[in-house]
Design a protein around this motif. Structure first.
Motif, mmCIF file in Angstrom:
data_model
loop_
_atom_site.group_PDB
_atom_site.id
_atom_site.type_symbol
_atom_site.label_atom_id
_atom_site.label_comp_id
_atom_site.label_asym_id
_atom_site.label_seq_id
_atom_site.Cartn_x
_atom_site.Cartn_y
_atom_site.Cartn_z
ATOM 1 N N VAL A 164 1.237 -1.257 -0.057
ATOM 2 C CA VAL A 164 0.428 0.130 -0.179
ATOM 3 C C VAL A 164 0.966 1.504 -0.177
ATOM 4 O O VAL A 164 1.813 0.965 0.652
ATOM 5 N N ALA A 165 0.736 1.682 -1.011
ATOM 6 C CA ALA A 165 1.404 3.074 -1.141
ATOM 7 C C ALA A 165 0.342 5.003 -0.244
ATOM 8 O O ALA A 165 1.394 5.881 -0.835
ATOM 9 N N THR A 166 -0.682 4.195 -1.059
ATOM 10 C CA THR A 166 -1.228 5.692 -0.527
ATOM 11 C C THR A 166 -2.326 5.724 0.532
ATOM 12 O O THR A 166 -2.517 4.340 1.582
ATOM 13 N N ARG A 167 -2.997 6.608 1.476
ATOM 14 C CA ARG A 167 -3.962 6.270 2.451
ATOM 15 C C ARG A 167 -4.826 5.063 1.850
ATOM 16 O O ARG A 167 -5.492 5.297 2.537
ATOM 17 N N THR A 168 -5.936 6.076 0.523
ATOM 18 C CA THR A 168 -6.551 5.225 0.461
ATOM 19 C C THR A 168 -6.417 3.805 0.001
ATOM 20 O O THR A 168 -6.925 3.538 0.677
ATOM 21 N N GLU A 169 -5.045 3.082 -0.619
ATOM 22 C CA GLU A 169 -4.736 1.820 0.032
ATOM 23 C C GLU A 169 -5.161 1.291 0.379
ATOM 24 O O GLU A 169 -5.425 0.222 1.371
ATOM 25 N N LEU A 170 -4.285 2.445 1.663
ATOM 26 C CA LEU A 170 -4.407 1.440 3.713
ATOM 27 C C LEU A 170 -4.848 1.854 3.753
ATOM 28 O O LEU A 170 -5.911 0.678 4.286
ATOM 29 N N ASP A 171 -6.596 2.558 3.964
ATOM 30 C CA ASP A 171 -7.348 2.265 4.797
ATOM 31 C C ASP A 171 -8.315 1.070 4.005
ATOM 32 O O ASP A 171 -8.515 -0.032 4.382
ATOM 33 N N TRP A 172 -8.938 1.349 2.722
ATOM 34 C CA TRP A 172 -9.087 0.440 1.948
ATOM 35 C C TRP A 172 -8.325 -1.450 2.270
ATOM 36 O O TRP A 172 -9.455 -1.870 3.372
ATOM 37 N N ALA A 173 -6.772 -1.245 2.541
ATOM 38 C CA ALA A 173 -6.729 -2.757 2.988
ATOM 39 C C ALA A 173 -7.162 -2.827 4.526
ATOM 40 O O ALA A 173 -7.656 -4.560 4.993
ATOM 41 N N LEU A 174 -7.466 -1.763 5.330
ATOM 42 C CA LEU A 174 -7.660 -2.344 6.674
ATOM 43 C C LEU A 174 -8.570 -2.578 6.520
ATOM 44 O O LEU A 174 -9.487 -3.280 7.800
ATOM 45 N N ARG A 175 -10.016 -2.066 5.891
ATOM 46 C CA ARG A 175 -11.285 -2.377 6.080
ATOM 47 C C ARG A 175 -11.364 -3.533 5.894
ATOM 48 O O ARG A 175 -12.568 -3.965 6.523
ATOM 49 N N HIS A 176 -10.861 -3.655 4.685
ATOM 50 C CA HIS A 176 -11.508 -5.486 4.203
ATOM 51 C C HIS A 176 -9.957 -6.625 5.213
ATOM 52 O O HIS A 176 -9.639 -7.772 4.333
ATOM 53 N N GLY A 177 -9.653 -6.370 5.651
ATOM 54 C CA GLY A 177 -8.688 -7.616 6.402
ATOM 55 C C GLY A 177 -7.584 -7.736 5.587
ATOM 56 O O GLY A 177 -7.408 -9.063 6.135
ATOM 57 N N ARG A 178 -7.543 -6.740 5.091
ATOM 58 C CA ARG A 178 -5.981 -6.971 4.324
ATOM 59 C C ARG A 178 -4.910 -7.114 4.788
ATOM 60 O O ARG A 178 -4.500 -5.672 5.161
ATOM 61 N N ALA A 179 -3.623 -7.867 4.993
ATOM 62 C CA ALA A 179 -2.410 -7.553 5.425
ATOM 63 C C ALA A 179 -1.158 -6.973 4.533
ATOM 64 O O ALA A 179 -1.494 -7.094 3.254
ATOM 65 N N ALA A 180 -0.973 -5.717 5.181
ATOM 66 C CA ALA A 180 -0.406 -4.474 3.726
ATOM 67 C C ALA A 180 1.047 -4.619 4.335
ATOM 68 O O ALA A 180 1.370 -4.402 5.465
ATOM 69 N N VAL A 181 2.109 -4.444 3.254
ATOM 70 C CA VAL A 181 3.718 -3.717 3.937
ATOM 71 C C VAL A 181 3.636 -1.846 3.755
ATOM 72 O O VAL A 181 2.563 -2.251 2.107
ATOM 73 N N TRP A 182 4.109 -1.714 3.998
ATOM 74 C CA TRP A 182 4.335 -0.361 4.123
ATOM 75 C C TRP A 182 4.829 0.274 3.472
ATOM 76 O O TRP A 182 6.296 -0.001 3.392
ATOM 77 N N ALA A 183 4.643 1.313 1.864
ATOM 78 C CA ALA A 183 5.771 1.622 0.542
ATOM 79 C C ALA A 183 5.585 3.023 1.181
ATOM 80 O O ALA A 183 4.642 3.590 0.726
ATOM 81 N N PRO A 184 6.279 3.577 2.072
ATOM 82 C CA PRO A 184 6.443 5.225 2.070
ATOM 83 C C PRO A 184 5.950 6.449 1.618
ATOM 84 O O PRO A 184 5.543 7.371 2.089
ATOM 85 N N SER A 185 6.293 6.549 0.756
ATOM 86 C CA SER A 185 7.148 7.682 -0.207
ATOM 87 C C SER A 185 6.483 8.399 -0.041
ATOM 88 O O SER A 185 5.980 9.807 0.569
ATOM 89 N N LYS A 186 5.078 8.029 -1.076
ATOM 90 C CA LYS A 186 3.629 9.264 -0.697
ATOM 91 C C LYS A 186 3.441 9.967 0.154
ATOM 92 O O LYS A 186 3.177 11.431 0.294
ATOM 93 N N ILE A 187 2.707 8.921 1.502
ATOM 94 C CA ILE A 187 2.043 9.228 2.429
ATOM 95 C C ILE A 187 2.945 10.262 3.406
ATOM 96 O O ILE A 187 2.754 11.278 3.419
#
Length: 304
Positions: A231-254
């Motif tokens: 996940v690279a954006t806040r939108t992708e991050l929130d989507w992953a959290l809401r759908h229970g997907r384990a995420a690896v953070w790509a930090p540049s954009k945020i």
């Protein structure tokens, strides 16, 4: 709708002559602010002037107003909507900014419909802009926010050898969604990349190189298990959290787009992980590997 827009931004005399009864409205005209916004690289780090014109159709004023400002939608609330949206994460698009400002205004009880025009004034000898119309009745019902995650930091010395499947089984079985954060691998300090003279590599270049090096590790880690999503954006991050997907953070954009982000610690994956946890209101941070746990963290920190 075209006639509505023309009437909304027209002079009150023209509006008064329009057929049919038109609702009361509140307006903010030619409000100019400076902001760091834009999708092009040349726009980053440099402010440019934005001009806002806002017209809000409002519900009838309450009876017995008694000249009480607390009982109306005031002009200050329109200005605050603009300022609050600009104070959030850095935006690339005027369209995104317009949507956010409109949503803030329509959250006010008296607001019924908003007409919003935003123009860039410094991109040439002209004004570039967008216009939107949003109706409170058409807004989606607000759902619950993204759930609070657990942030797991994998220090460089353990990220390559850790049993990733077991780690995901362990943290993925709990009720809180999982975000994995990584640090720079050994021997890849920003000063050594790219292969050029260190004295001509700017501080901004060092930050971006460090963040990109962490992102390379994120993609490599995600490739080891299909359950992981980068996940690279806040939108992708929130989507992953809401759908229970384990995420690896790509930090540049945020990191680059969020005011107050620790840009001076772009090469410090542990510092970035703690900052992300505080930003998201994480349940806890779990550190795998060698780290120094700071005093006074707003998020509980524990060692694995």
């Amino acid at each position: 709708m075209t006639d509505d827009i023309a009437t909304a931004f027209d002079h009150p005399e023209a509006r008064a002559s329009a057929a049919g009864g038109l609702p009361d409205r509140l307006s903010l005209r030619d409000f100019v602010v400076s902001a760091d916004i834009g999708a092009f690289q040349e726009e980053r780090g440099a402010t440019q002037r934005l001009r806002f014109n806002i017209v809000v159709e409002i519900a009838p004023l309450p009876a017995g107003l008694d000249d009480d400002v607390d009982r109306i939608l005031s002009y200050d609330r329109l200005i605050e909507a603009v300022e609050a949206e600009l104070a959030g994460s850095r935006l690339n698009l005027l369209e995104t900014l317009a949507e956010g400002v409109a949503a803030r205004i329509l959250a006010e009880p008296q607001a019924r419909r908003v007409f919003l025009r935003i123009e860039k004034l410094d991109r040439g000898p002209f004004a570039l802009g967008v216009e939107i119309v949003r109706d409170a009745a058409a807004l989606p019902i607000a759902g619950a926010g993204a759930p609070c995650p657990v942030v797991v930091y994998l220090a460089p010395e353990v990220a390559e050898t850790i049993d990733l499947s077991a780690l995901l089984d362990r943290y993925g079985s709990g009720p809180d969604p999982l975000i994995l954060a990584l640090g720079l691998p050994p021997g890849t300090h920003p000063e050594t990349r790219p292969a050029t003279r260190p004295d001509v590599v700017t501080e901004e270049a060092r930050r971006r190189i460090a963040l990109l090096a962490i992102e390379q590790r994120a993609w490599a880690l995600a490739a080891r298990d299909a359950r992981l999503k980068v996940v690279a954006t806040r939108t992708e991050l929130d989507w992953a959290l809401r759908h229970g997907r384990a995420a690896v953070w790509a930090p540049s954009k945020i990191v680059l787009d969020t005011p107050g982000a620790p840009l001076d610690k772009a090469a410090d994956g542990w510092a970035l992980a703690l900052w992300l946890a505080e930003l998201l209101g994480a349940r806890r941070v779990v550190a795998h590997g060698t780290v120094t746990i700071p005093a006074g963290s707003r998020v509980p920190v524990e060692r694995a």
